[in-house]
Design a protein around this motif. Structure first.
Motif, mmCIF file in Angstrom:
data_model
loop_
_atom_site.group_PDB
_atom_site.id
_atom_site.type_symbol
_atom_site.label_atom_id
_atom_site.label_comp_id
_atom_site.label_asym_id
_atom_site.label_seq_id
_atom_site.Cartn_x
_atom_site.Cartn_y
_atom_site.Cartn_z
ATOM 1 N N LEU A 22 15.802 6.134 -16.227
ATOM 2 C CA LEU A 22 15.050 7.142 -15.509
ATOM 3 C C LEU A 22 14.538 6.582 -14.182
ATOM 4 C CD1 LEU A 22 13.763 9.938 -15.362
ATOM 5 C CD2 LEU A 22 11.800 9.024 -16.634
ATOM 6 N N GLY A 23 14.009 5.370 -14.200
ATOM 7 C CA GLY A 23 13.523 4.755 -12.968
ATOM 8 C C GLY A 23 14.631 4.591 -11.946
ATOM 9 N N ARG A 24 15.788 4.125 -12.398
ATOM 10 C CA ARG A 24 16.918 3.953 -11.482
ATOM 11 C C ARG A 24 17.397 5.294 -10.937
ATOM 12 N NH1 ARG A 24 17.937 0.061 -15.513
ATOM 13 N NH2 ARG A 24 19.224 1.523 -16.696
ATOM 14 N N ARG A 25 17.444 6.288 -11.811
ATOM 15 C CA ARG A 25 17.887 7.618 -11.402
ATOM 16 C C ARG A 25 16.951 8.216 -10.360
ATOM 17 N NH1 ARG A 25 21.433 11.411 -10.018
ATOM 18 N NH2 ARG A 25 20.829 13.513 -10.652
ATOM 19 N N LEU A 26 15.647 8.137 -10.588
ATOM 20 C CA LEU A 26 14.685 8.703 -9.654
ATOM 21 C C LEU A 26 14.725 7.981 -8.309
ATOM 22 C CD1 LEU A 26 11.640 9.307 -12.032
ATOM 23 C CD2 LEU A 26 13.200 11.025 -11.082
ATOM 24 N N CYS A 27 14.893 6.667 -8.353
ATOM 25 C CA CYS A 27 14.996 5.906 -7.106
ATOM 26 C C CYS A 27 16.244 6.319 -6.338
ATOM 27 C CB CYS A 27 15.020 4.412 -7.404
ATOM 28 S SG CYS A 27 15.078 3.375 -5.910
ATOM 29 N N ASN A 28 17.372 6.418 -7.039
ATOM 30 C CA ASN A 28 18.622 6.829 -6.387
ATOM 31 C C ASN A 28 18.469 8.195 -5.718
ATOM 32 O OD1 ASN A 28 19.877 4.496 -7.266
ATOM 33 N ND2 ASN A 28 20.827 5.457 -9.042
ATOM 34 N N ARG A 29 17.794 9.125 -6.408
ATOM 35 C CA ARG A 29 17.627 10.474 -5.867
ATOM 36 C C ARG A 29 16.798 10.452 -4.588
ATOM 37 N NH1 ARG A 29 14.980 14.015 -7.671
ATOM 38 N NH2 ARG A 29 16.215 15.907 -7.418
ATOM 39 N N GLU A 30 15.658 9.762 -4.621
ATOM 40 C CA GLU A 30 14.791 9.788 -3.440
ATOM 41 C C GLU A 30 15.455 9.087 -2.258
ATOM 42 O OE1 GLU A 30 10.128 9.405 -2.155
ATOM 43 O OE2 GLU A 30 10.740 8.719 -4.152
ATOM 44 N N VAL A 31 16.125 7.965 -2.525
ATOM 45 C CA VAL A 31 16.856 7.280 -1.453
ATOM 46 C C VAL A 31 17.920 8.199 -0.864
ATOM 47 C CG1 VAL A 31 18.527 5.440 -0.991
ATOM 48 C CG2 VAL A 31 16.420 4.925 -2.232
ATOM 49 N N PHE A 32 18.618 8.923 -1.718
ATOM 50 C CA PHE A 32 19.651 9.856 -1.256
ATOM 51 C C PHE A 32 19.073 10.882 -0.285
ATOM 52 C CE2 PHE A 32 21.541 14.081 -1.747
ATOM 53 C CZ PHE A 32 22.844 13.835 -1.341
ATOM 54 N N TYR A 33 17.921 11.450 -0.618
ATOM 55 C CA TYR A 33 17.348 12.483 0.247
ATOM 56 C C TYR A 33 16.844 11.902 1.565
ATOM 57 C CZ TYR A 33 17.906 15.740 -3.561
ATOM 58 O OH TYR A 33 18.459 16.528 -4.530
ATOM 59 N N TYR A 34 16.293 10.692 1.538
ATOM 60 C CA TYR A 34 15.905 10.050 2.791
ATOM 61 C C TYR A 34 17.131 9.796 3.663
ATOM 62 C CZ TYR A 34 10.942 9.240 1.890
ATOM 63 O OH TYR A 34 9.595 9.412 1.676
ATOM 64 N N GLU A 35 18.232 9.415 3.052
ATOM 65 C CA GLU A 35 19.463 9.183 3.813
ATOM 66 C C GLU A 35 19.992 10.489 4.397
ATOM 67 O OE1 GLU A 35 21.223 5.278 1.415
ATOM 68 O OE2 GLU A 35 21.881 7.301 0.864
ATOM 69 N N GLN A 36 19.973 11.555 3.615
ATOM 70 C CA GLN A 36 20.462 12.841 4.086
ATOM 71 C C GLN A 36 19.628 13.394 5.237
ATOM 72 O OE1 GLN A 36 23.356 14.613 2.847
ATOM 73 N NE2 GLN A 36 23.609 12.494 2.188
ATOM 74 N N LEU A 37 18.339 13.051 5.252
ATOM 75 C CA LEU A 37 17.420 13.599 6.246
ATOM 76 C C LEU A 37 17.090 12.602 7.348
ATOM 77 C CD1 LEU A 37 15.020 15.369 3.727
ATOM 78 C CD2 LEU A 37 16.716 16.480 5.212
ATOM 79 N N GLY A 38 17.879 11.547 7.435
ATOM 80 C CA GLY A 38 17.587 10.480 8.387
ATOM 81 C C GLY A 38 17.592 10.910 9.840
ATOM 82 N N GLN A 39 18.312 11.996 10.160
ATOM 83 C CA GLN A 39 18.402 12.455 11.545
ATOM 84 C C GLN A 39 17.401 13.559 11.881
ATOM 85 O OE1 GLN A 39 20.394 10.729 13.613
ATOM 86 N NE2 GLN A 39 20.801 9.501 11.777
ATOM 87 N N VAL A 40 16.599 13.955 10.906
ATOM 88 C CA VAL A 40 15.612 15.016 11.172
ATOM 89 C C VAL A 40 14.450 14.437 11.973
ATOM 90 C CG1 VAL A 40 13.984 16.641 10.153
ATOM 91 C CG2 VAL A 40 16.246 16.329 9.128
ATOM 92 N N LYS A 41 14.192 15.022 13.100
ATOM 93 C CA LYS A 41 13.144 14.528 13.987
ATOM 94 C C LYS A 41 11.775 14.597 13.317
ATOM 95 C CE LYS A 41 11.083 15.358 18.541
ATOM 96 N NZ LYS A 41 11.109 16.232 19.749
#
Length: 259
Positions: A75-94
Motif C-alpha cells: 500500500l505504501g509503495r502504491r500510494l507513493c507511485n500514484r502521487e509521484v505519477f501525478y506530480y510528473e503529469q502536472l510538472g508543466q502546470v504553472k
C-alpha cells in the motif's frame, strides 16, 4: 478534524522521519515535521553546507510497515507511485510545486514553497478575489491534464505564499481514468467529469464563504448545489466516517497532556 490537529493523537504505524538523508549528492537535515498520519509522514529539510542544490526541500515517505499481522508494504509503495505519477503529469502546470525525484521504495522529494495553508492564512489576512481566480486557473490546468484532485474540501491543501499567491498541493488521492476499452472509457470519462465538478464545487464553497460579494444571486444559488451524489456521499459516508473517527481517536488515541 483539520490536518493540523494530527500532533494531538498517537501514531498507529510508521517510523519517525529520518534526521537526515542524502539526495543527489547533497545532505539534508530535518527542520520541521509538517504532518504524520496512518499513511505517510512529511517534513521540511534544509541543506547542510553550500552548493547548487535547493536550500530547502520537502520529503514525504509513505509507511510500509505492518499493522499488526497485516502486511501493508504494497500500500505504501502504491500510494507513493500514484502521487509521484501525478506530480510528473502536472510538472508543466504553472505555479504548482515541482517534483525533484524518488528516494527509496516509498519516498520522494519535492520543491519547498514558503508560506502557510489557507486555513491559517485566513486568520490574519483579508482574502481578495485574485487568490480564487489564480486557484481556478490552476484547477482548470489540472483538469485539462485529465486529473481530478479530489481533496479541495480541505483548506490545508491550498498553500498561500508570503506574496499572497496560492498553490494547490497534495495529490495523494488524485485520480484519472485512462481506460482503453470503449465501454470502460466512456464510464471513466463520466466519473472523471463528476469528480472534477466536485473539485469546482469545493473551491466555489471556499470562495463564497469568504467572498460572497464576488457572486451574483444566481451564481450563489448555483454554487450551493451539491448534486445528489455528493449529497449522498456526505450523508452516508463522509459524516458517519468523520463521527466514528473523532470518537475512536478522541477515546483511544489522544495523547495525554504533560502540563
Amino acid at each position: 478534524m483539520a490536518d493540523s490537529d494530527w500532533m494531538h493523537f498517537k501514531q498507529l504505524r510508521g517510523k519517525n522521519l529520518p534526521e537526515r538523508f542524502e539526495f543527489n549528492n547533497t545532505s539534508y537535515r530535518l527542520e520541521k515535521v509538517f504532518k504524520r498520519d496512518f499513511y505517510a509522514a512529511t517534513g521540511l529539510y534544509h541543506r547542510e553546507g553550500e552548493g547548487p542544490a535547493p536550500a530547502k526541500v520537502v520529503y514525504k515517505i509513505y509507511h510500509t510497515d505492518r499493522l499488526g499481522i497485516i502486511p501493508l508494504g504494497w500500500l505504501g509503495r502504491r500510494l507513493c507511485n500514484r502521487e509521484v505519477f501525478y506530480y510528473e503529469q502536472l510538472g508543466q502546470v504553472k505555479g504548482l510545486t515541482r517534483l525533484y525525484g524518488r528516494l527509496g521504495e516509498s519516498a520522494f522529494v519535492r520543491e519547498y514553497i514558503p508560506g502557510c495553508h489557507l486555513r491559517e492564512y485566513r486568520k490574519t489576512h483579508e482574502i481578495d478575489e485574485n487568490l480564487y481566480l489564480t486557484l481556478r486557473e490552476q484547477l482548470a490546468a489540472i483538469h485539462a491534464a485529465g486529473i481530478a484532485h479530489n481533496d479541495l474540501s480541505k483548506p490545508e491543501n491550498i498553500l498561500v505564499k508570503p506574496d499572497g499567491t496560492p498553490v494547490i498541493i497534495d495529490f495523494q488521492i488524485a485520480s484519472r481514468f485512462a481506460w482503453k476499452w470503449p465501454v470502460f472509457k466512456h464510464v471513466g470519462r463520466r466519473i472523471l467529469r463528476y469528480l472534477q465538478a466536485t473539485d469546482r464545487y469545493h473551491l466555489d464553497k471556499q470562495h463564497r464563504r469568504r467572498r460572497p460579494q464576488d457572486f451574483s444571486a444566481d451564481e450563489l444559488k448555483s454554487a450551493k448545489k451539491k448534486g445528489i451524489l455528493l449529497y449522498l456521499h456526505g450523508v452516508l459516508l463522509r459524516r458517519p466516517w468523520r463521527a466514528s473517527r473523532r470518537f475512536i481517536m478522541g477515546r483511544f488515541m489522544r495523547e495525554k497532556s504533560h502540563s
